[in-house]
Design an enzyme around this catalytic site. Sequence first.
Site, PDB file in Angstrom:
ATOM      1  N   LYS A  93       9.402  -2.676   9.921  1.00  0.00           N
ATOM      2  CA  LYS A  93       8.791  -1.209   9.480  1.00  0.00           C
ATOM      3  C   LYS A  93       7.702  -1.494   7.906  1.00  0.00           C
ATOM      4  O   LYS A  93       6.724  -0.818   8.044  1.00  0.00           O
ATOM      5  CB  LYS A  93       9.888  -0.018   9.282  1.00  0.00           C
ATOM      6  CG  LYS A  93      10.512  -0.138  10.885  1.00  0.00           C
ATOM      7  CD  LYS A  93      11.383   1.218  10.217  1.00  0.00           C
ATOM      8  CE  LYS A  93      12.033   2.228  11.126  1.00  0.00           C
ATOM      9  NZ  LYS A  93      13.512   2.796  11.155  1.00  0.00           N
ATOM     10  N   TYR A 147       8.569 -10.968  10.776  1.00  0.00           N
ATOM     11  CA  TYR A 147       8.168 -10.667   8.866  1.00  0.00           C
ATOM     12  C   TYR A 147       6.796 -11.586   9.514  1.00  0.00           C
ATOM     13  O   TYR A 147       5.660 -10.554   9.367  1.00  0.00           O
ATOM     14  CB  TYR A 147       8.873 -12.362   7.387  1.00  0.00           C
ATOM     15  CG  TYR A 147       8.105 -12.439   6.659  1.00  0.00           C
ATOM     16  CD1 TYR A 147       7.787 -11.673   5.637  1.00  0.00           C
ATOM     17  CD2 TYR A 147       6.734 -13.572   6.483  1.00  0.00           C
ATOM     18  CE1 TYR A 147       6.616 -11.447   4.842  1.00  0.00           C
ATOM     19  CE2 TYR A 147       5.946 -13.607   5.648  1.00  0.00           C
ATOM     20  CZ  TYR A 147       6.277 -13.090   4.420  1.00  0.00           C
ATOM     21  OH  TYR A 147       5.611 -12.861   3.310  1.00  0.00           O
TER      22      TYR A 147
HETATM   23  P1  NAD Z   1       8.671 -10.652  -4.062  1.00  0.00           P
HETATM   24  O1  NAD Z   1      10.338 -10.024  -2.869  1.00  0.00           O
HETATM   25  O2  NAD Z   1       9.604 -11.119  -5.713  1.00  0.00           O
HETATM   26  O3  NAD Z   1       8.300  -9.182  -4.108  1.00  0.00           O
HETATM   27  C1  NAD Z   1       7.975  -7.950  -2.814  1.00  0.00           C
HETATM   28  C2  NAD Z   1       7.828  -6.496  -3.529  1.00  0.00           C
HETATM   29  O4  NAD Z   1       8.056  -5.312  -2.636  1.00  0.00           O
HETATM   30  C3  NAD Z   1       9.450  -6.372  -4.466  1.00  0.00           C
HETATM   31  O5  NAD Z   1       9.470  -5.673  -5.289  1.00  0.00           O
HETATM   32  C4  NAD Z   1      10.153  -5.005  -3.341  1.00  0.00           C
HETATM   33  O6  NAD Z   1      11.049  -5.146  -3.935  1.00  0.00           O
HETATM   34  C5  NAD Z   1       9.229  -4.614  -2.699  1.00  0.00           C
HETATM   35  N1  NAD Z   1       9.434  -4.210  -1.205  1.00  0.00           N
HETATM   36  C6  NAD Z   1      10.205  -4.982  -0.274  1.00  0.00           C
HETATM   37  N2  NAD Z   1      10.102  -3.536   0.355  1.00  0.00           N
HETATM   38  C7  NAD Z   1       9.398  -2.446   0.425  1.00  0.00           C
HETATM   39  C8  NAD Z   1       9.154  -1.340   0.335  1.00  0.00           C
HETATM   40  N3  NAD Z   1       9.315  -0.739   1.787  1.00  0.00           N
HETATM   41  N4  NAD Z   1       8.674  -0.277  -0.149  1.00  0.00           N
HETATM   42  C9  NAD Z   1       8.082  -0.686  -1.542  1.00  0.00           C
HETATM   43  N5  NAD Z   1       8.154  -1.795  -2.389  1.00  0.00           N
HETATM   44  C10 NAD Z   1       9.038  -2.803  -0.837  1.00  0.00           C
HETATM   45  O7  NAD Z   1       7.676 -11.425  -2.666  1.00  0.00           O
HETATM   46  P2  NAD Z   1       6.283 -11.554  -3.763  1.00  0.00           P
HETATM   47  O8  NAD Z   1       6.892 -13.382  -3.678  1.00  0.00           O
HETATM   48  O9  NAD Z   1       6.157 -11.079  -4.914  1.00  0.00           O
HETATM   49  O10 NAD Z   1       5.511 -11.583  -2.666  1.00  0.00           O
HETATM   50  C11 NAD Z   1       4.011 -10.654  -2.624  1.00  0.00           C
HETATM   51  C12 NAD Z   1       3.367 -10.202  -1.127  1.00  0.00           C
HETATM   52  O11 NAD Z   1       3.147 -11.784  -1.401  1.00  0.00           O
HETATM   53  C13 NAD Z   1       4.273  -9.688  -0.256  1.00  0.00           C
HETATM   54  O12 NAD Z   1       3.578  -9.098   0.263  1.00  0.00           O
HETATM   55  C14 NAD Z   1       4.539 -11.582   0.726  1.00  0.00           C
HETATM   56  O13 NAD Z   1       5.213 -11.360   1.800  1.00  0.00           O
HETATM   57  C15 NAD Z   1       3.324 -12.297  -0.105  1.00  0.00           C
HETATM   58  N6  NAD Z   1       3.386 -13.619  -0.058  1.00  0.00           N
HETATM   59  C16 NAD Z   1       4.151 -14.506  -0.922  1.00  0.00           C
HETATM   60  C17 NAD Z   1       4.324 -15.560  -0.583  1.00  0.00           C
HETATM   61  C18 NAD Z   1       5.094 -16.607  -1.979  1.00  0.00           C
HETATM   62  O14 NAD Z   1       5.318 -17.684  -1.747  1.00  0.00           O
HETATM   63  N7  NAD Z   1       5.756 -15.537  -2.665  1.00  0.00           N
HETATM   64  C19 NAD Z   1       3.416 -16.385   0.553  1.00  0.00           C
HETATM   65  C20 NAD Z   1       3.259 -15.401   1.626  1.00  0.00           C
HETATM   66  C21 NAD Z   1       3.088 -13.991   1.058  1.00  0.00           C
END
Ligand code: NAD
Length: 324
Positions: A93, A147
């Site tokens: 979602k 995911y």
């Molecule tokens: P993270 O989990 O630290 O950050 C994700 C943030 O989104 C968190 O603060 C969380 O509380 C918030 N969140 C989750 N669901 C939510 C919702 N329904 N409404 C509002 N906020 C919500 O992860 P990250 O590593 O900082 O990743 C950030 C983005 O980058 C993500 O979308 C992730 O899929 C993408 N990404 C990260 C990596 C990586 O290696 N770090 C790799 C591929 C993609």
Amino acid sequence: MARIKRVLVAGGAGFLGSHLCELLINRGHDVICLDNFFTSQKSNVEHLLSRPNFELIRHDVTVPISLEVDEIYNLACPAAPGHYQYNPIKTMKTSLLGAINLLELARECRATILQASTSEVYGDPEVHPQREDYRGAVSTLGPRACYDEGKRAAETLFMDFSRMYGVKIRIARIFNTYGPKMHPFDGRVVSNFIRQALANEPITIFGDGSQTRSFCYYSDLLDGLVRLMENEQDFVGPVNIGNPGEFTILELGKLVWEILGKEARFIFKPLPVDDPTRRQPDITLAREKLGWNPKVQLREGLLRTIEWFREIELDDFRAPTPNY
Ligand code: NAD
Ligand code: UDP
């Protein structure tokens, strides 16, 4: 002088989001951080609260929101396997409704919107290294699908909002990124290994450790995201943003022990279902279109990350779910 913009960072309290908020604030933009704090906490952005060009909103992206902004970075989604699998329906979602709600917002206020997509769209790839035109090998049924498929569908929504309504979009496919401010209990490989090694516990290797990942330092990653958002050719992507240096998980574990100057200790646990066997970005497109190149190599990035882990108190962090 660059024009001051109103920038929304959804997922802005997370690991990458909090660094991105800080970078954009320092560039003079008006930054709105939106987060539901599922995998993060307010303390990640506490140091920004006194800045006049920063605002924090507790909000869930599955619910529409109305704001006046010029740019939107959509980072809102749990990113660590244990946490995104905890409530897989909510994860799906978040990707789908989050994309729709933020794309509607971008449409309403004519903002440019960037999607933090992922190398997971390639699944367990048959093509190596992965180029953007590779369509991927993803299980629709397995535990990672909430995911992977959520992120794939979000890319589709971005393309369709662009084609139907002319929304200005950007799609970045992020490969494993690490650095200071990773949640110590996010269960990802870099944070687990550092936390375990600093506590003199054996490092947990899933499988035999021969699977590979390519690790990008957070500052390089953010440089790529901002270049993509701000490129004046309106290059949309999708574009891989990652460091092509490829390591086996066992090599990563050995490197952590070596940097700490301790004797290497490992315990081996079963490989999770659908765990990709290898990952390496082809970044030709990012080099050509964005002039982007990662600068921080793994040893240096690990050193800086370990320094941060040495400074924090683990008791100050709430584990998002029991899966780490
Ligand atoms: P993270 O989990 O630290 O950050 C994700 C943030 O989104 C968190 O603060 C969380 O509380 C918030 N969140 C989750 N669901 C939510 C919702 N329904 N409404 C509002 N906020 C919500 O992860 P990250 O590593 O900082 O990743 C950030 C983005 O980058 C993500 O979308 C992730 O899929 C993408 N990404 C990260 C990596 C990586 O290696 N770090 C790799 C591929 C993609
Ligand atoms: N991994 C591991 N031990 C851990 C955490 C992860 O061996 O404590 C492995 C995991 O099985 C995967 C790789 O490290 O092969 C990267 O895992 P992570 O969860 O960081 O990211 P992703 O699998 O999403 O790339």
